[in-house]
Design a protein around this motif. Structure first.
Motif, PDB file in Angstrom:
ATOM      1  N   ALA B  64       0.839  -1.192   0.000  1.00 35.42           N
ATOM      2  CA  ALA B  64       0.000   0.000   0.000  1.00 35.42           C
ATOM      3  C   ALA B  64       0.876   1.243   0.000  1.00 35.42           C
ATOM      4  O   ALA B  64       1.962   1.252   0.593  1.00 35.42           O
ATOM      5  CB  ALA B  64      -0.902   0.006   1.227  1.00 35.42           C
ATOM      6  N   LEU B  94      -1.533  -0.747  -3.906  1.00 36.06           N
ATOM      7  CA  LEU B  94      -2.856  -0.298  -3.516  1.00 36.06           C
ATOM      8  C   LEU B  94      -2.672   1.138  -3.034  1.00 36.06           C
ATOM      9  O   LEU B  94      -1.935   1.395  -2.083  1.00 36.06           O
ATOM     10  CB  LEU B  94      -3.357  -1.204  -2.390  1.00 36.06           C
ATOM     11  CG  LEU B  94      -4.815  -1.144  -2.023  1.00 36.06           C
ATOM     12  CD1 LEU B  94      -5.248  -2.525  -1.518  1.00 36.06           C
ATOM     13  CD2 LEU B  94      -5.082  -0.124  -0.972  1.00 36.06           C
ATOM     14  N   ASP B  96      -3.772   4.696  -1.533  1.00 37.06           N
ATOM     15  CA  ASP B  96      -4.766   5.260  -0.629  1.00 37.06           C
ATOM     16  C   ASP B  96      -4.425   6.720  -0.390  1.00 37.06           C
ATOM     17  O   ASP B  96      -3.263   7.096  -0.400  1.00 37.06           O
ATOM     18  CB  ASP B  96      -4.746   4.506   0.699  1.00 37.06           C
ATOM     19  CG  ASP B  96      -6.096   4.570   1.398  1.00 37.06           C
ATOM     20  OD1 ASP B  96      -6.970   5.331   0.950  1.00 37.06           O
ATOM     21  OD2 ASP B  96      -6.264   3.845   2.389  1.00 37.06           O
ATOM     22  N   ILE B 117      -2.461  -6.406   2.740  1.00 40.70           N
ATOM     23  CA  ILE B 117      -1.183  -5.943   2.211  1.00 40.70           C
ATOM     24  C   ILE B 117       0.028  -6.578   2.893  1.00 40.70           C
ATOM     25  O   ILE B 117      -0.026  -6.981   4.051  1.00 40.70           O
ATOM     26  CB  ILE B 117      -1.068  -4.406   2.326  1.00 40.70           C
ATOM     27  CG1 ILE B 117      -1.164  -3.961   3.789  1.00 40.70           C
ATOM     28  CG2 ILE B 117      -2.129  -3.737   1.476  1.00 40.70           C
ATOM     29  CD1 ILE B 117      -0.863  -2.497   4.014  1.00 40.70           C
TER      30      ILE B 117
END
Lengths: 340, 340
Positions: B64, B94, B96, B117
């Motif tokens: 992440a 990922l 964010d 993750i």
């Protein structure tokens, strides 16, 4: 290590449902409750058993968003809006950028990484209709953007032809007679004349004007540099344009830079309209008139469509593909209206 | 459905290893090979058994990246660089955004979504040292950015004090005497005077000047609007500055807009330096002098550190936390040097 949801709930002094809400990242949990649950999770060393849940439901809770360029603020804004919209459905977004490459778009659309995701929102540039028709497997797919396809997928995009006509009409209304279009694709085999160019042409024809093809400038891409190169070419014409409608704001901003360098007055000598309403356009020495797509609505509709399709995955008759047109507006600023 | 890697390999006429490389999204697979494998996967309806792999290795292959603002092109550039760097290690990112909220940063740092993750790269704004010291579980963590912590985590950031001193030295070299700093945080309880402000102060003192605190403007955030508001305030001073060092390029661009509106000549009357080297700064009516952090190096080092830590997760003695300083340069453009 044998620590259960129930253990966490007892430690945190909340219900199992609340712990589950925190673990699943659902919205609307109060921050202090979330903190308390998280502390209990840390203290007990609890690890949510995503694998078990995944095996049970067959879903990961992740949707992917694939955009051509994160460096374009339009897509960064859109990504932020999709992340927000997905959070309301308790989904996490895996963000991917295809770098505008056809191979990458094809891979993504065909279900690349599909083992990780429940569904995919894709904004393609180069993908062909055949690429989509070849798609026989993979997770639910929703398309974004101005490329039109004749394939059975949901597609969310503003009416690009109408938006382009609105921009050109605005320039005609200001009395401009030589309205250029900047940002046609150079490689016309792959990328047919796109909808914004079609809108430029249609509006000129509808008002009894002849679209001058020497005022259509093809570019390699849709970046500031492309706009700068194209504007330089237009200024070197025997009879330069008195207005420019750019494919997007980045192209328009590149054009504005060249106009500033050359000392051309905007909008007095050349008026400029962009497309996307990115923040950069609001803070230049000359602020940029632009078409503003409703990005929040695009994101919300895309996520809604995708969730509907994920939930209908096992229905014998899947929902019919939808074509949804979110709204757009013309935002008039200094590059056409001058300084107040 | 009982379709194996071997079935796909036979259909595609490649080795099992090659199919595995495609399925795992490893780089350096030729596009035509990738296409052939993907076609075989589609035709046979093969679904990679990620769940089985996850159970076997305990890893998801996902890292992440949490950044405060996707709308800031600096973070969009950084995200694109991290996605590229992660792909070289066959990891998916990922992405964010924490929207610069402390609660969100805390949650992310504490291992929120950690079931998805293998590791986390976090660029915090508000996170406190105590928040990090409280962290006892969760996946490996690497920190980015200018906030300094006394906590046992890898931290990748350029030398912000040195970079700020370089910017201020450049302005002093141009003979500027009233150099403002724009973008100090208003809420000083939460956010101590940051490194860039410290660099501004140190360089002035080191050259025998007195830092004028009335030329330090606090802002609510680090956006164009913050820069515009601050610049307006500075221009209304009895004795306005003759130079502005802005916390970042967005703030500098907001300041430049106000200077254009007010008809103040840049750099003749006021010189401006930003920080980040985002593309927007290269295309304004006046191009922006700025500090350019080596974003590709930051991304590469962050991913390398994280992968090292993920692989060392079961080592009895984990690697010592590292503090790595990627390089930076001063890029001189029109906002200090004028037009050539």
């Amino acid at each position: 290590m044998g620590v259960s949801l129930k253990d966490v709930a007892m430690r945190a002094g909340v219900s199992v449902k609340t712990v589950s809400n925190v673990v699943n990242d659902y919205p609307h949990v109060r921050p202090d409750t979330r903190d308390r649950v998280q502390r209990a999770i840390d203290e007990l060393g609890y690890r949510p058993n995503a694998t078990a849940r995944h095996l049970r439901t067959g879903r990961s809770g992740i949707i992917a968003l694939a955009v051509p360029e994160l460096g374009n603020p339009y897509f960064a804004d859109l990504a932020a809006a999709v992340i927000d919209a997905a959070a309301h459905h308790a989904h996490t977004v895996l963000l991917d950028h295809t770098a505008g490459l056809r191979t990458k778009e094809t891979l993504v659309s065909l279900g690349f990484r599909s083992h990780l995701i429940d569904g995919l929102i894709l904004s393609p540039i180069h993908l062909e209709n055949d690429d989509l028709l070849r798609r026989r497997a993979g997770p639910p797919l929703v398309l974004l953007g101005e490329r039109e396809y004749d394939a059975p997928f949901d597609h969310i995009a503003i009416d690009n032809v109408a938006a382009a006509r609105l921009a050109v009409r605005h320039l005609i209304g200001l009395g401009r007679r030589r309205i250029a279009f900047v940002g046609a694709r150079r490689d016309s085999r792959r990328q047919p004349a796109h909808l914004r160019l079609r809108g430029w042409r249609e509006e000129l024809l509808a008002t009894g004007r002849t679209p001058r093809e020497d005022l259509v400038v093809a570019t390699d891409g849709y970046d500031r540099l492309d706009g700068a190169v194209a504007m330089t070419r237009l200024l070197d014409l025997p009879e330069p344009p008195d207005a420019v409608f750019a494919y997007n704001d980045l192209v328009a901003l590149g054009a504005l830079r060249v106009l500033a360098e050359r000392g051309v007055r905007v909008p007095e000598e050349i008026a400029v309209v962009g497309f996307d309403d990115i923040e950069d356009g609001r803070y230049g020495a000359v602020t940029l008139t632009t078409i503003a797509p409703d990005k929040a609505a695009i994101a919300r509709l895309a996520v809604d469509c995708l969730i509907t399709r994920i939930e209908a995955a096992t229905d014998p008759v899947p929902p019919r593909p939808r074509r949804i047109l979110p709204s757009h507006t013309l935002v008039v600023r200094e590059s056409t209206a001058g300084r107040a």
